[in-house]
Design an enzyme around this catalytic site. Sequence first.
Site, mmCIF file in Angstrom:
data_model
loop_
_atom_site.group_PDB
_atom_site.id
_atom_site.type_symbol
_atom_site.label_atom_id
_atom_site.label_comp_id
_atom_site.label_asym_id
_atom_site.label_seq_id
_atom_site.Cartn_x
_atom_site.Cartn_y
_atom_site.Cartn_z
ATOM 1 C CG ASP A 1 -8.329 -3.854 8.593
ATOM 2 O OD1 ASP A 1 -7.380 -4.669 8.604
ATOM 3 O OD2 ASP A 1 -9.285 -3.920 9.384
ATOM 4 C CE LYS B 1 -4.493 -1.137 0.333
ATOM 5 N NZ LYS B 1 -5.586 -0.509 -0.430
#
Length: 409
Positions: free
Chosen positions: A128, A81
């Site tokens: 998350d 990410k």
Amino acid sequence: MSGNCDVLWMYNEKADAQVQGKASTDFISEKVSSEVLKFHRSFPQYSVTPLQTLDCLASEFGVEKIWIKDESYRFGLNAFKVLGGSYAIGKFLCEKLNMDMSDMTFEKLKSQDIREKLGEITFITATDGNHGRGVAWAANQLGQKSVVYMPKGSAITRLENIRAEGAKADITDLNYDDAVRLANKHAQENGWVMVQDTAWDGYEDIPTWIMQGYSTIMCEAMEQIRAQGYEKPTHVFLQAGVGSYAGSMLGYLVSRLGEDRPATIVVEPDKAACLYKSITAGDGEPHAVTGDMDTIMAGLACGEPNTISWGVLRDYANMFVSCPDCVASLGMRILSSPIGSDPRVISGESGAVGLGLVSILSEGEKLRGMAEKLGIDENSKILIISTEGDTDPVGYRNIVWNGAYPYTR
């Protein structure tokens, strides 16, 4: 469509048709992805992540090749990410400074001169875990602040890893999509910069930059595959939450290969299958999934499609698949216990679901219709990207050691 093994699938006939008016993939052109890769290569932490070749497993599954791109090695953050968050922040700062991104390096952005010109900036996001850690890391590296909100049930280890990067981070009592709305509210109230990997009307630039940032993965993977003497994979399995990563990978392939691209399979958790729900609705519009979305695939527990990536996936993805948690846990265990000379890959819940699905497809009867529709056979060359390692070590051991796959967070 089939319900065998609790796996639901929908073949997308539109992907095969040469229809006018398909979504543009110009946002992830060769020029753009080359600029992205150049920026990422300027990071001191940059190295190409491994493309593991699982020849023994391929033989076991009756296909020619299986490649696993292991993103657990990315920048020491155990997940991919950071590629999106770092590029989006870099692009935002360049625009603020009226500077050309093509000439920018990470070291330039870290310079005292640049920091004095920018002043203090706070970046905020909802996550998350993996995205928020990447945003916090990039902000911290650049001497800026970050705030991160996490949905209820998020792993404490992931929270602590985000805080270790200097962020002010908390777990909320909200689901992912509501945590995004909370973050956006605070961004507007405080003049902070929202760095989110999903898009909605009026918020599209930064999500686009994040998707562009992910393109480094496929740039590397295609170079690595060609270095092995292969032109391209025949099939690519892409896991999806809001669809930003999947749309980026597919957009890259469409922009380079056009109609000659690999067959692409979009895989989601059944408790958060917003893209599967959208494609089966048949109206061309994105549709949301609501509720707690209680899946072990925490990084994919997103209920509202990214409006940018949805068009790409709707028009070009060949198949959409909704999978229960047991498919992800199966993939994790297979990768953790290699056969023959295959290397071991530590892949988290959201990283291994594609391999779990390939395993079920190889069994023959259970999903024979799905395999036949995709043309998976002894000549297939399959690419899977393991997007995370054991970012929740306790959860990883619970699944791999104890065989537990129900929702246990």
